[in-house]
Scaffold this active site. Structure first.
Site, PDB file in Angstrom:
ATOM      1  N   ARG A  38       0.823  -1.159  -0.012  1.00 22.99           N
ATOM      2  CA  ARG A  38       0.020   0.046  -0.088  1.00 22.99           C
ATOM      3  C   ARG A  38       0.791   1.264  -0.042  1.00 22.99           C
ATOM      4  O   ARG A  38       0.628   2.079  -0.570  1.00 22.99           O
ATOM      5  CB  ARG A  38      -0.859   0.063   1.297  1.00 22.99           C
ATOM      6  CG  ARG A  38      -1.639   1.265   1.288  1.00 22.99           C
ATOM      7  CD  ARG A  38      -2.940   1.304   2.064  1.00 22.99           C
ATOM      8  NE  ARG A  38      -2.874   0.418   3.265  1.00 22.99           N
ATOM      9  CZ  ARG A  38      -2.131   0.658   4.570  1.00 22.99           C
ATOM     10  NH1 ARG A  38      -1.447   1.658   4.596  1.00 22.99           N
ATOM     11  NH2 ARG A  38      -2.308  -0.202   5.422  1.00 22.99           N
ATOM     12  N   TYR A  86     -16.703  16.074 -15.832  1.00 29.21           N
ATOM     13  CA  TYR A  86     -17.131  14.724 -15.588  1.00 29.21           C
ATOM     14  C   TYR A  86     -18.073  14.744 -14.715  1.00 29.21           C
ATOM     15  O   TYR A  86     -17.922  15.172 -13.377  1.00 29.21           O
ATOM     16  CB  TYR A  86     -16.003  14.049 -15.336  1.00 29.21           C
ATOM     17  CG  TYR A  86     -16.123  12.475 -15.152  1.00 29.21           C
ATOM     18  CD1 TYR A  86     -17.137  11.905 -16.072  1.00 29.21           C
ATOM     19  CD2 TYR A  86     -16.123  11.939 -14.255  1.00 29.21           C
ATOM     20  CE1 TYR A  86     -17.600  10.476 -15.930  1.00 29.21           C
ATOM     21  CE2 TYR A  86     -16.317  10.662 -13.672  1.00 29.21           C
ATOM     22  CZ  TYR A  86     -17.099   9.931 -14.587  1.00 29.21           C
ATOM     23  OH  TYR A  86     -17.740   8.766 -14.365  1.00 29.21           O
ATOM     24  N   ASP A 141      -7.432  18.602 -14.787  1.00 33.06           N
ATOM     25  CA  ASP A 141      -7.858  17.222 -15.088  1.00 33.06           C
ATOM     26  C   ASP A 141      -7.505  17.343 -16.785  1.00 33.06           C
ATOM     27  O   ASP A 141      -8.062  17.758 -17.549  1.00 33.06           O
ATOM     28  CB  ASP A 141      -9.385  17.070 -14.833  1.00 33.06           C
ATOM     29  CG  ASP A 141      -9.706  15.728 -15.258  1.00 33.06           C
ATOM     30  OD1 ASP A 141      -9.097  15.102 -16.241  1.00 33.06           O
ATOM     31  OD2 ASP A 141     -10.727  15.039 -14.775  1.00 33.06           O
ATOM     32  N   LYS A 168      -8.088   6.138 -19.172  1.00 38.60           N
ATOM     33  CA  LYS A 168      -8.519   6.445 -20.502  1.00 38.60           C
ATOM     34  C   LYS A 168      -7.059   6.478 -21.346  1.00 38.60           C
ATOM     35  O   LYS A 168      -6.726   5.507 -21.630  1.00 38.60           O
ATOM     36  CB  LYS A 168      -9.034   8.109 -20.445  1.00 38.60           C
ATOM     37  CG  LYS A 168     -10.031   8.339 -19.359  1.00 38.60           C
ATOM     38  CD  LYS A 168     -11.337   7.485 -19.388  1.00 38.60           C
ATOM     39  CE  LYS A 168     -12.440   7.874 -18.753  1.00 38.60           C
ATOM     40  NZ  LYS A 168     -13.041   7.005 -17.645  1.00 38.60           N
TER      41      LYS A 168
HETATM   42  O1  P1T Z   1     -13.453   6.555 -14.084  1.00 37.86           O
HETATM   43  P1  P1T Z   1     -12.259   7.228 -13.384  1.00 37.86           P
HETATM   44  O2  P1T Z   1     -10.858   6.478 -13.611  1.00 37.86           O
HETATM   45  O3  P1T Z   1     -12.211   7.173 -11.872  1.00 37.86           O
HETATM   46  O4  P1T Z   1     -12.173   8.617 -13.780  1.00 37.86           O
HETATM   47  C1  P1T Z   1     -13.100   9.753 -13.462  1.00 37.86           C
HETATM   48  C2  P1T Z   1     -12.740  10.854 -14.636  1.00 37.86           C
HETATM   49  C3  P1T Z   1     -12.286  11.803 -14.091  1.00 37.86           C
HETATM   50  N1  P1T Z   1     -12.114  13.148 -15.174  1.00 37.86           N
HETATM   51  C4  P1T Z   1     -12.606  12.741 -16.277  1.00 37.86           C
HETATM   52  C5  P1T Z   1     -12.170  13.945 -17.028  1.00 37.86           C
HETATM   53  C6  P1T Z   1     -13.025  11.634 -16.727  1.00 37.86           C
HETATM   54  O5  P1T Z   1     -13.574  11.690 -17.990  1.00 37.86           O
HETATM   55  C7  P1T Z   1     -13.445  10.632 -15.738  1.00 37.86           C
HETATM   56  C8  P1T Z   1     -14.098   9.453 -16.151  1.00 37.86           C
HETATM   57  N2  P1T Z   1     -14.988   9.491 -17.477  1.00 37.86           N
HETATM   58  C9  P1T Z   1     -15.738   8.546 -17.841  1.00 37.86           C
HETATM   59  C10 P1T Z   1     -15.999   7.450 -17.225  1.00 37.86           C
HETATM   60  C11 P1T Z   1     -16.501   9.268 -19.067  1.00 37.86           C
HETATM   61  O6  P1T Z   1     -16.953   8.310 -19.878  1.00 37.86           O
HETATM   62  O7  P1T Z   1     -16.627  10.348 -19.184  1.00 37.86           O
END
Ligand code: P1T
Length: 379
Positions: free
Chosen positions: A46, A98, A171, A196
């Site tokens: 961790r 998001y 972000d 992503k």
């Molecule tokens: O899903 P996660 O890895 O926890 O990330 C969240 C997140 C944060 N910032 C942006 C700009 C994002 O697009 C996302 C997650 N977005 C999607 C799942 C989507 O389809 O837009």
């Protein structure tokens, strides 16, 4: 160093013990100590893990930052940033972001006493600047935003935040470090949903932060261990593998974004296309200045009612109807029903997330095949 080279070498050259050219998967929870407190740099996974270490270094290098940290999801990375603040602190954020981030702000962190103002960014961030108070400790933006693809002036927002004693977090998920490095424009924290483009293969959920400031890094590293939202060694390995082809993948996502936005913009059944690469996009000039490309995300308004939209989506073969983005396969989604369903309806309308609004994540297939699929489904 050029991105193609950096992506292949970032974070790891070879294993000192064996010469392995990729980081071995240290699938272990704990590390034996010679005597209490006498260890080889790793105690418990961790806190630190030898497969995670090179990945964190790679992310720092790609973002031109001093330090990188990875978390078990993008939202866990955002939550770590929020946990550097205390009850009563104020955060200003762009209201176009998001849906899960807005939900974390308004329905989780607000219960811990953090206060939020979500505001339209306006041109050079004037909306964000106007919302700042003496208590504002953090400004949070996406650029381009999810899902409306607004391009924000990172330098202008950083300058305004710093003048008021606040930090700027960006972000950078939609472009990846291949196309934009917010730290170069004055951002203090860069965040990624590694899920992503950085991973790129739709097989891992992970988040990352990159920072320059040593004290901020130490605090975030403390929180990474203290809160415990860390990714598994095998996921760290998979993301490292994804990073090795980041430059090639992004080049093709970007080519497809340009090709598909051009095709859709001239289609009679399409009302409007939003893509920062189109000269008609209000953020185009800023994108040219701030980004090294326009990426693979685009949105459009289709003519017709919800039934027609549903029919169009179901008639596609290559595009999967799915949340998420940034993978090798093209995805299409309906933000009002899917990614932004947690945003209140009235707010969605104000933002432009209407029933005929569709978001595409262009994969790395050949543009001609994707266009043929769209053509058939629009037919
Ligand atoms: O899903 P996660 O890895 O926890 O990330 C969240 C997140 C944060 N910032 C942006 C700009 C994002 O697009 C996302 C997650 N977005 C999607 C799942 C989507 O389809 O837009």
């Amino acid at each position: 160093m050029n991105l193609e080279t950096l992506a292949v070498h970032a974070g790891f050259e070879q294993d000192a013990a064996t010469g392995a050219v990729m980081p071995p998967i240290y699938q272990v929870s704990t590390f034996a100590q010679r005597a209490p407190g006498e260890h080889l740099g790793y105690e418990y996974s961790r806190s630190d893990n030898p497969t995670r270490t090179p990945l964190q270094a790679a992310i720092a290098e790609l973002e031109h930052a001093k330090h990188g940290l990875v978390f078990s999801s993008g939202l866990a990375a955002i939550d770590a940033v929020l946990n550097t603040l205390k009850a009563g602190d104020h955060i200003v954020a762009c209201d176009d972001l998001y849906g899960g981030t807005a939900r974390l702000f308004n329905q989780v962190a607000a219960n811990r006493g953090l206060t939020f103002t979500l505001t339209p960014p306006l041109k050079a961030g004037e909306g964000l600047i106007a919302a700042m108070t003496p208590n504002t400790k953090l400004v949070w933006i996406e650029s381009p935003t999810n899902p409306m693809l607004n391009v924000l002036d990172i330098s202008a927002v950083a300058e305004a935040a710093h003048a008021r004693g606040a930090l700027l977090a960006v972000d950078n998920t939609f472009l990846s470090p291949a196309l934009q490095n917010p730290i170069s424009f004055g951002a203090d924290i860069v965040m990624h949903s590694v899920t992503k483009y950085i991973n790129g293969h739709s097989d891992v959920i992970m988040g990352a932060l990159a920072v320059n400031d040593d004290a901020l890094y130490e605090r975030l590293k403390f929180l990474q261990n203290a809160m415990g939202a860390v990714p598994s060694p095998i996921d760290c390995f998979l993301v490292m593998r994804g990073i090795r082809t980041l430059a090639l993948r992004i080049a093709q996502h970007d080519r497809n974004g340009r090709a598909l936005s051009g095709y859709l913009a001239q289609h009679p059944k399409v009302e409007a296309v939003i893509y920062p690469g189109l000269v008609s996009h209000p953020g185009h000039a800023l994108a040219v200045k701030q980004q090294r490309g326009f990426g693979g995300m685009l949105c459009f308004y289709l003519r017709g009612d919800l039934e027609a939209i549903r029919k169009f989506l179901s008639n596609l073969h290559l595009f999967k109807i799915a949340e998420s983005l940034g993978g090798v396969e093209s995805l299409i989604e309906h933000p009002a029903i899917m990614t932004h369903a947690s945003v209140p309806e009235e707010r969605r309308r104000q933002l432009g997330i209407l029933d005929n609004f569709i978001r595409i994540s262009c994969g790395i297939e050949h543009a001609d095949d994707l266009i043929a699929d769209l053509e058939r489904a629009l037919g």
